[in-house]
Design a protein around this motif. Structure first.
Motif, PDB file in Angstrom:
ATOM      1  N   VAL A 381       0.819  -1.206   0.000  1.00 39.68           N
ATOM      2  CA  VAL A 381       0.000   0.000   0.000  1.00 39.68           C
ATOM      3  C   VAL A 381       0.855   1.259   0.000  1.00 39.68           C
ATOM      4  N   THR A 382       1.886   1.274   0.836  1.00 32.71           N
ATOM      5  CA  THR A 382       2.597   2.529   1.062  1.00 32.71           C
ATOM      6  C   THR A 382       3.976   2.599   0.407  1.00 32.71           C
ATOM      7  N   GLY A 383       4.482   1.502  -0.153  1.00 31.71           N
ATOM      8  CA  GLY A 383       5.774   1.571  -0.829  1.00 31.71           C
ATOM      9  C   GLY A 383       5.785   2.653  -1.896  1.00 31.71           C
ATOM     10  N   PRO A 384       4.911   2.534  -2.896  1.00 33.75           N
ATOM     11  CA  PRO A 384       4.849   3.601  -3.908  1.00 33.75           C
ATOM     12  C   PRO A 384       4.236   4.895  -3.366  1.00 33.75           C
ATOM     13  N   LEU A 385       3.343   4.782  -2.363  1.00 36.69           N
ATOM     14  CA  LEU A 385       2.611   5.956  -1.882  1.00 36.69           C
ATOM     15  C   LEU A 385       3.518   7.000  -1.256  1.00 36.69           C
ATOM     16  N   THR A 386       4.573   6.563  -0.566  1.00 37.44           N
ATOM     17  CA  THR A 386       5.430   7.532   0.119  1.00 37.44           C
ATOM     18  C   THR A 386       6.123   8.472  -0.855  1.00 37.44           C
ATOM     19  N   ASP A 387       6.668   7.915  -1.947  1.00 38.67           N
ATOM     20  CA  ASP A 387       7.327   8.773  -2.937  1.00 38.67           C
ATOM     21  C   ASP A 387       6.304   9.586  -3.733  1.00 38.67           C
ATOM     22  N   TRP A 388       5.203   8.946  -4.134  1.00 38.63           N
ATOM     23  CA  TRP A 388       4.172   9.668  -4.867  1.00 38.63           C
ATOM     24  C   TRP A 388       3.585  10.788  -4.005  1.00 38.63           C
ATOM     25  N   GLY A 389       3.380  10.493  -2.720  1.00 38.21           N
ATOM     26  CA  GLY A 389       2.786  11.485  -1.831  1.00 38.21           C
ATOM     27  C   GLY A 389       3.653  12.722  -1.662  1.00 38.21           C
ATOM     28  N   THR A 390       4.970  12.529  -1.559  1.00 37.24           N
ATOM     29  CA  THR A 390       5.849  13.684  -1.387  1.00 37.24           C
ATOM     30  C   THR A 390       5.877  14.541  -2.651  1.00 37.24           C
ATOM     31  N   VAL A 391       5.861  13.893  -3.825  1.00 40.59           N
ATOM     32  CA  VAL A 391       5.809  14.660  -5.076  1.00 40.59           C
ATOM     33  C   VAL A 391       4.478  15.403  -5.167  1.00 40.59           C
ATOM     34  N   TRP A 392       3.393  14.756  -4.775  1.00 39.28           N
ATOM     35  CA  TRP A 392       2.060  15.380  -4.797  1.00 39.28           C
ATOM     36  C   TRP A 392       2.026  16.610  -3.896  1.00 39.28           C
ATOM     37  N   LEU A 393       2.597  16.482  -2.692  1.00 41.08           N
ATOM     38  CA  LEU A 393       2.638  17.627  -1.778  1.00 41.08           C
ATOM     39  C   LEU A 393       3.528  18.737  -2.327  1.00 41.08           C
ATOM     40  N   ALA A 394       4.649  18.350  -2.955  1.00 42.84           N
ATOM     41  CA  ALA A 394       5.553  19.353  -3.515  1.00 42.84           C
ATOM     42  C   ALA A 394       4.864  20.150  -4.624  1.00 42.84           C
ATOM     43  N   LYS A 395       4.097  19.476  -5.475  1.00 42.55           N
ATOM     44  CA  LYS A 395       3.396  20.168  -6.552  1.00 42.55           C
ATOM     45  C   LYS A 395       2.408  21.190  -5.997  1.00 42.55           C
ATOM     46  N   ARG A 396       1.807  20.885  -4.853  1.00 39.10           N
ATOM     47  CA  ARG A 396       0.858  21.810  -4.242  1.00 39.10           C
ATOM     48  C   ARG A 396       1.538  22.827  -3.345  1.00 39.10           C
ATOM     49  N   ASN A 397       2.857  22.745  -3.303  1.00 40.46           N
ATOM     50  CA  ASN A 397       3.646  23.740  -2.579  1.00 40.46           C
ATOM     51  C   ASN A 397       4.533  24.496  -3.574  1.00 40.46           C
ATOM     52  N   LYS A 398       3.970  24.754  -4.770  1.00 34.01           N
ATOM     53  CA  LYS A 398       4.666  25.478  -5.839  1.00 34.01           C
ATOM     54  C   LYS A 398       5.935  24.750  -6.289  1.00 34.01           C
ATOM     55  N   GLY A 399       5.887  23.429  -6.250  1.00 32.40           N
ATOM     56  CA  GLY A 399       7.013  22.614  -6.698  1.00 32.40           C
ATOM     57  C   GLY A 399       8.093  22.418  -5.660  1.00 32.40           C
ATOM     58  N   ILE A 400       7.935  23.032  -4.487  1.00 30.05           N
ATOM     59  CA  ILE A 400       8.983  22.990  -3.456  1.00 30.05           C
ATOM     60  C   ILE A 400       8.781  21.788  -2.537  1.00 30.05           C
ATOM     61  N   TYR A 401       9.841  21.035  -2.359  1.00 34.42           N
ATOM     62  CA  TYR A 401       9.819  19.861  -1.475  1.00 34.42           C
ATOM     63  C   TYR A 401      10.396  20.207  -0.113  1.00 34.42           C
ATOM     64  N   GLU A 402       9.668  19.830   0.926  1.00 36.99           N
ATOM     65  CA  GLU A 402      10.152  19.957   2.302  1.00 36.99           C
ATOM     66  C   GLU A 402      10.313  18.548   2.878  1.00 36.99           C
ATOM     67  N   PRO A 403      11.470  18.205   3.467  1.00 38.12           N
ATOM     68  CA  PRO A 403      11.650  16.870   4.046  1.00 38.12           C
ATOM     69  C   PRO A 403      10.582  16.504   5.075  1.00 38.12           C
ATOM     70  N   GLU A 404       9.987  17.523   5.703  1.00 36.45           N
ATOM     71  CA  GLU A 404       8.962  17.254   6.720  1.00 36.45           C
ATOM     72  C   GLU A 404       7.722  16.589   6.132  1.00 36.45           C
ATOM     73  N   PHE A 405       7.578  16.623   4.795  1.00 36.52           N
ATOM     74  CA  PHE A 405       6.452  15.927   4.179  1.00 36.52           C
ATOM     75  C   PHE A 405       6.494  14.432   4.510  1.00 36.52           C
ATOM     76  N   ARG A 406       7.693  13.913   4.742  1.00 35.40           N
ATOM     77  CA  ARG A 406       7.832  12.483   5.073  1.00 35.40           C
ATOM     78  C   ARG A 406       7.151  12.150   6.405  1.00 35.40           C
ATOM     79  N   ILE A 407       7.172  13.109   7.326  1.00 33.66           N
ATOM     80  CA  ILE A 407       6.662  12.860   8.675  1.00 33.66           C
ATOM     81  C   ILE A 407       5.154  12.647   8.676  1.00 33.66           C
ATOM     82  N   VAL A 408       4.475  13.138   7.638  1.00 35.25           N
ATOM     83  CA  VAL A 408       3.021  12.951   7.550  1.00 35.25           C
ATOM     84  C   VAL A 408       2.664  11.476   7.652  1.00 35.25           C
ATOM     85  N   PHE A 409       3.474  10.613   7.041  1.00 31.64           N
ATOM     86  CA  PHE A 409       3.180   9.180   7.003  1.00 31.64           C
ATOM     87  C   PHE A 409       3.417   8.494   8.349  1.00 31.64           C
TER      88      PHE A 409
END
Length: 544
Positions: A381-409
């Motif tokens: 369930v979450t193997g692909p979801l973790t990487d996809w989820g961080t990219v999804w969050l980055a796109k909604r943050n104007k393309g900017i990735y924050e490492p803290e997005f990982r902590i959501v999981f």
């Protein structure tokens, strides 16, 4: 303040924050971000993903390895990690049976076979030093070789003293596969690929932890405790050959010739001269002589010289300043201690299921099926979801990735709380054994997802220094767990199963609480680490 993460007041570009996607979501519409035009990106469905870190032009750069080579290296280490995970807890279902055979208490048996944790924790810091000095390949090879030899030693041990000594050496061999693999993932994979790989690595270790006791329980019940170790030597011998042929050296000194992608991690409204940066990068890349691609045979060498001129004593001391890093304490609580609570299950399973359900060794081993179900679901369930989820969050943050997005999981740590607490409550309501197995599945599900998220967050925040932090965290984790082996089963007998499980549930909940402040203040923590490098440095230890 993207998604509740507090902005830093001191640095404009905080290390770890980066431009991950060349696409952004603005007012619900997908737009292209101009700043990403001159950066190297992924291919195929990842063509919009900016590569972090940016690879060099050297074909020998592990980031530039062909896909088959990366996969062969990673899956070999994953297979070895499965055996690594199995060695420590596999004798758990037979502790009550072995205590009768040796004429000692269950805690004496647990502490003797648990001596593997003493070797594992102590050598964790040494293998870290050796990997920095001599590279990862030689450490991996001798680690799996030592696991193979020490299993034979344990199988022929005539008494508890010999068993204890052999298990210490098994721990020496296990250490690399429990911390160094994270560093290898950081060396050969990009940020958008690390999450799923870390989940698989975590799954591999957890699969060993659950399958080991399951298979060993039948052996100890129907054959002998020694035969279990003889059987393990077969896949371990195969692993020695696999590491030799499929795990090349991954240590690589990457020249700073490509523009810092972290500096691209800014709001798209902040216009800076991207043309000027790209021209510097182009001149640097063109002015650099690209070495020829190394042959496969040349990469089979175990000895590749030294990768650092730093005194070996300074390298040994290198991890200790990270005791002052908030990220270390976050890792210790959310990854290290969560592992402790879960590892107490196989250590105490013999006592718990004997007291509650009067199970024999093979029946106790079957309870690990719950853990297998939990980790398989977690990986699928979450193997692909973790990487996809961080990219999804980055796109909604104007393309900017924050490492803290990982902590959501890491909210999945609450599944562990429900597992321990539900099991405790169920013991007072005559819960059938399948309920207890379901609770074990919840705890394992929590560990795979949350543990992988914590390690990936560490890789994103501390980069090449992540192995130092992880080595420290694993050292303390194994020391704590080894201490528990002396009294854990006695505590279950004296306090009862319900109280013992409620204590574990409370400890898991406390560890989860650490994720909240780290998510909110994580960016400021990264800024503090970047602004005070002298705090986390042993003088002279960072020189090549």
């Amino acid at each position: 303040m993207p998604f509740g993460i507090l902005e830093d007041k001191y640095l404009e570009h905080v290390p770890g924050t980066a431009l991950l996607s060349d696409l952004g979501i603005v007012h619900g519409q997908q737009v292209t971000i101009d700043e990403a035009g001159n950066l190297k990106r992924g291919t195929g469905r990842h063509s919009h993903v900016v590569l972090i870190p940016q690879p060099s032009d050297d074909p020998n750069d592990p980031l530039n390895w062909p896909r088959w080579k990366k996969e062969a290296c990673f899956w070999t280490l994953a297979f070895a990690a499965t055996l690594d995970g199995a060695l420590s807890p596999m004798t758990g279902p037979g502790y009550v049976l072995l205590s009768k055979q040796f004429g000692v208490s269950v805690d004496d048996v647990a502490s003797s076979f648990g001596a593997i944790l003493l070797g594992l924790g102590c050598f964790m810091l040494f293998q870290n030093m050796l990997a920095v000095k001599f590279g990862h390949r030689i450490v991996y090879f001798y680690s799996v070789s030592l696991m193979f030899i020490s299993c034979i030693w344990c199988a022929v041990s005539p008494n508890m003293a010999s068993i204890r000594a052999s298990r210490v050496f098994q721990g020496f061999g296990m250490s690399a596969l429990q911390s160094l693999v994270a560093s290898t993932i950081e060396q050969i994979y990009f940020v958008h690929e690390r999450g799923s790989r870390t989940v698989i690595w975590s799954f591999a270790i957890m699969a060993g932890i659950t399958l080991g006791p399951l298979l060993y329980s039948y052996v100890v019940q129907n054959l002998s405790w020694q035969m279990g170790f003889w059987f393990v030597t077969i896949p371990l011998g195969l692993t020695v050959f696999m590491v030799f042929f499929f795990v090349p050296e991954t240590t690589y000194t990457r020249a700073e010739i490509i523009q810092d992608v972290n500096k691209q991690g800014r709001d798209s409204s902040e216009k800076q001269s991207i043309d000027e940066e790209s021209s510097v990068s182009e001149v640097g890349a063109n002015g650099k002589t690209i070495p020829p691609k190394a042959s496969y045979v040349s990469q089979l060498k175990l000895w590749h010289g030294t990768f650092s001129d730093v005194n070996i004593v300074k390298l040994f001391l290198r991890p200790f300043p990270f005791l002052l890093s908030p990220v270390f304490w976050f890792m210790l609580l959310t990854h290290g201690m969560q592992t402790v609570w879960l590892s107490l299950m196989p250590i105490c399973s013999s006592t718990i299921f004997t007291v509650e359900y009067n199970f024999n060794a093979s029946q106790i081993g079957l309870t690990n099926l719950g853990g297998i179900v939990g980790i398989v679901i977690a990986m699928c369930v979450t193997g692909p979801l973790t990487d996809w989820g961080t990219v999804w969050l980055a796109k909604r943050n104007k393309g900017i990735y924050e490492p803290e997005f990982r902590i959501v999981f890491m909210i999945t740590m609450l599944c562990g709380v429900f597992g321990y607490s539900g099991w405790a409550v169920g013991t007072t309501h005559n819960m059938p054994w399948i309920g207890a197995v379901a609770c074990i599945a919840l705890a394992n599900f929590s560990m795979v997802i949350a543990g992988a998220a914590a390690v990936t967050y560490l890789l994103d925040t501390h980069g090449s220094n992540a192995l130092h932090v992880l080595a420290l965290s694993n050292f303390f984790k194994n020391m704590v767990l080894y201490g528990f082996t002396f009294f854990a089963n006695g505590m279950v007998l004296s306090r009862g199963v319900k109280v013992s499980l409620l204590i574990l549930g409370a400890c898991q909940a406390f560890c989860w609480l650490a994720t909240i402040p780290m998510y909110i203040y994580g960016k400021r923590v990264r800024s503090f680490i970047a602004r005070h490098p002298e705090i986390f440095t042993v003088p002279g230890a960072d020189q090549r």
